[in-house]
Write an enzyme that holds these catalytic residues in place. Structure first.
Site, mmCIF file in Angstrom:
data_model
loop_
_atom_site.group_PDB
_atom_site.id
_atom_site.type_symbol
_atom_site.label_atom_id
_atom_site.label_comp_id
_atom_site.label_asym_id
_atom_site.label_seq_id
_atom_site.Cartn_x
_atom_site.Cartn_y
_atom_site.Cartn_z
ATOM 1 N N ARG A 30 0.567 8.335 -12.121
ATOM 2 C CA ARG A 30 0.104 9.680 -11.718
ATOM 3 C C ARG A 30 0.979 10.770 -12.356
ATOM 4 O O ARG A 30 1.310 11.780 -11.720
ATOM 5 C CB ARG A 30 0.126 9.845 -10.192
ATOM 6 N N SER A 82 -6.334 10.498 -2.403
ATOM 7 C CA SER A 82 -4.988 10.168 -1.903
ATOM 8 C C SER A 82 -4.139 11.430 -1.910
ATOM 9 O O SER A 82 -4.046 12.099 -2.931
ATOM 10 C CB SER A 82 -4.309 9.152 -2.820
ATOM 11 N N GLU A 119 0.645 13.990 -3.976
ATOM 12 C CA GLU A 119 0.018 13.710 -5.268
ATOM 13 C C GLU A 119 -0.853 14.908 -5.648
ATOM 14 O O GLU A 119 -1.080 15.205 -6.817
ATOM 15 C CB GLU A 119 -0.842 12.454 -5.108
HETATM 16 N N1 EPU Z 1 -3.327 0.140 3.710
HETATM 17 C C1 EPU Z 1 -3.015 0.194 5.050
HETATM 18 N N2 EPU Z 1 -3.878 0.858 5.888
HETATM 19 C C2 EPU Z 1 -5.016 1.431 5.430
HETATM 20 C C3 EPU Z 1 -5.346 1.367 4.063
HETATM 21 C C4 EPU Z 1 -4.465 0.717 3.212
HETATM 22 O O1 EPU Z 1 -2.002 -0.321 5.503
HETATM 23 O O2 EPU Z 1 -5.745 2.005 6.248
HETATM 24 C C5 EPU Z 1 -2.385 -0.548 2.811
HETATM 25 C C6 EPU Z 1 -2.802 -2.000 2.565
HETATM 26 O O3 EPU Z 1 -1.620 -2.760 2.488
HETATM 27 C C7 EPU Z 1 -3.463 -1.922 1.198
HETATM 28 C C8 EPU Z 1 -2.620 -0.860 0.542
HETATM 29 O O4 EPU Z 1 -2.342 0.098 1.565
HETATM 30 O O5 EPU Z 1 -3.403 -3.154 0.530
HETATM 31 C C9 EPU Z 1 -3.258 -0.191 -0.645
HETATM 32 O O6 EPU Z 1 -4.463 0.435 -0.242
HETATM 33 P P1 EPU Z 1 -5.627 0.757 -1.288
HETATM 34 O O7 EPU Z 1 -5.990 -0.456 -2.052
HETATM 35 O O8 EPU Z 1 -6.707 1.468 -0.537
HETATM 36 O O9 EPU Z 1 -4.970 1.707 -2.359
HETATM 37 P P2 EPU Z 1 -3.931 2.919 -2.276
HETATM 38 O O10 EPU Z 1 -2.648 2.450 -2.841
HETATM 39 O O11 EPU Z 1 -3.918 3.535 -0.939
HETATM 40 C C10 EPU Z 1 -4.467 3.716 -4.715
HETATM 41 C C11 EPU Z 1 -4.720 5.041 -5.367
HETATM 42 C C12 EPU Z 1 -6.186 5.430 -5.186
HETATM 43 C C13 EPU Z 1 -7.054 4.340 -5.808
HETATM 44 C C14 EPU Z 1 -6.747 3.008 -5.093
HETATM 45 C C15 EPU Z 1 -7.513 1.839 -5.690
HETATM 46 C C16 EPU Z 1 -2.641 6.301 -5.257
HETATM 47 C C17 EPU Z 1 -1.875 7.391 -4.587
HETATM 48 N N3 EPU Z 1 -3.850 6.053 -4.757
HETATM 49 O O12 EPU Z 1 -4.639 3.925 -3.319
HETATM 50 O O13 EPU Z 1 -6.402 6.634 -5.902
HETATM 51 O O14 EPU Z 1 -8.431 4.636 -5.662
HETATM 52 O O15 EPU Z 1 -5.334 2.729 -5.235
HETATM 53 O O16 EPU Z 1 -6.981 1.544 -6.936
HETATM 54 O O17 EPU Z 1 -2.140 5.706 -6.197
HETATM 55 C C18 EPU Z 1 -6.423 9.000 -5.675
HETATM 56 O O18 EPU Z 1 -5.498 9.020 -6.495
HETATM 57 O O19 EPU Z 1 -6.905 10.063 -5.196
HETATM 58 C C19 EPU Z 1 -6.955 7.720 -5.251
HETATM 59 C C20 EPU Z 1 -7.905 7.610 -4.311
#
Ligand code: EPU
Length: 337
Positions: free
Chosen positions: A160, A229, A325
């Site tokens: 990012r 995010s 972010e």
């Molecule tokens: N999790 C929880 N509770 C929740 C949701 C998630 O504990 O309610 C934990 C779980 O351990 C899960 C982990 O968070 O495995 C990761 O969650 P998720 O796969 O939804 O991804 P994220 O890390 O929260 C990132 C990007 C998203 C992108 C997704 C999928 C960032 C800041 N965010 O989210 O990007 O769509 O991965 O690749 O890097 C954005 O940048 O606006 C965005 C949506």
């Protein structure tokens, strides 16, 4: 070139805080850009506003590049170079490439925003980021009124992150992006949610699965105002991660190339009880607490209060400072810290 005065900010930011923007200048081509007077102060550049929150009425002029042409160049080996102007909508571009069976950006389906905004924060999802396919970025400098083609390595892409957030911040505007795509299958299925798909999946199957996964977890900003995010996933040292693991055995972590560990901010926030939590009209989305939402009448004060509550609880529990972010801007277009 269109110059619009005293605009409602809700039209220009998907978080839809109610405030005003003094001047919005829409430019469609390089000749328009050359007419912009940036001698006293550089204008603020905005795409579709899906990663920008206007905390206060904006006095700085805003420039949006609306040109959206695409030119393609085919190479003999099945690779295709797409030159896409910055004003093109990102998801529409993904859809068009998938329809033509081109591989490369299918995992980035449904990401809101414009093509020009994509390199700034190196958009990423489901194991792919813009840097993986970016051939170059065409950048117009306010000061010299000249166009520069930046290579991928000039862009200094990180998680990012890019040169556009640092050395080039406020210096100019992205007018086009070059993308390397291919007709040769190259599925990226490692990310949770796609890992059940067969290795022989077609590019449109992956595209559909990404859309289904995103839609099940993330709110549509047209129905519920949000900027995706809200915080970056923090990257901490391996030693700090091990210390946290002793205290919180379930803490997830993803090893990075340099022995550091990326911890999901969603988990940290979720564990602190914020899922579905609401401070007046601003809250943490019930299915993904990393996404802050505006239920309609949220104001900057409520948003800043909620950010503070989340940051302080997470910091107390894990000694990790969550960094936004999303770009939070004060009245003169400067980043609010
Ligand atoms: N999790 C929880 N509770 C929740 C949701 C998630 O504990 O309610 C934990 C779980 O351990 C899960 C982990 O968070 O495995 C990761 O969650 P998720 O796969 O939804 O991804 P994220 O890390 O929260 C990132 C990007 C998203 C992108 C997704 C999928 C960032 C800041 N965010 O989210 O990007 O769509 O991965 O690749 O890097 C954005 O940048 O606006 C965005 C949506």
């Amino acid at each position: 070139m269109h110059i619009l005065h005293d605009q409602p900010a809700e039209l220009y930011s998907t978080f839809r805080l109610k405030t005003r923007l003094a001047t919005v200048i829409e430019v469609g081509c390089l000749a328009d850009l050359e007419q912009i007077d940036s001698s006293s102060s550089a204008p603020l550049v905005l795409g579709e506003g899906s990663n920008t929150v206007f905390l206060q009425a904006q006095t700085r002029s805003i420039v949006r590049y609306t040109g959206a042409n695409i030119t393609e160049t085919w190479l003999d080996d099945g690779h295709c170079l797409l030159h896409v102007e910055a004003g093109h909508n990102w998801h529409q571009l993904v859809t068009a490439t998938v329809k033509r069976q081109l591989w490369g950006i299918e995992n980035l389906a449904l990401i809101p925003g414009s093509v020009g905004a994509a390199p700034v924060q190196n958009i990423g999802a489901y194991g792919v980021e813009l840097a993986d396919v970016c051939a170059y970025v065409d950048y117009y400098h306010w000061q010299t009124k000249s166009l520069q083609r930046l290579t991928t390595s000039d862009c200094n892409f990180g998680y990012r992150d890019s040169v556009f957030k640092h050395q080039l911040a406020g210096k100019g505007i992205i007018v086009a992006v070059g993308l390397n795509l291919t007709i040769l299958a190259r599925p990226v299925l490692s990310y949770q949610g796609l890992d059940k798909l067969p290795a022989t999946s077609a590019v449109c199957d992956i595209y559909q699965q990404v859309i289904a996964t995103r839609s099940s977890k993330l709110p549509d900003y047209r129905q519920l105002a949000n900027c995706g995010s809200f915080f970056k996933n923090p990257v901490i040292s391996g030693a700090d991660y091990q210390r946290l693991q002793q205290r919180y055995p379930a803490i997830p972590g993803f090893k990075q190339h340099n022995s550091q560990v990326k911890v999901p901010a969603a988990w940290l926030i979720d564990q602190q009880g914020f899922k579905g939590y609401r401070h007046n009209d601003i809250g943490c989305y019930e299915k993904q607490p990393l996404v802050l939402v505006n239920y309609g009448n949220g104001c900057a004060e409520d948003l800043l209060t909620l950010i503070g509550q989340i940051q302080s609880k997470v910091c107390q529990a894990y000694q990790i400072t969550l960094e936004p972010e999303v770009r939070l801007l004060n009245s003169d277009g400067q980043q609010y810290v």
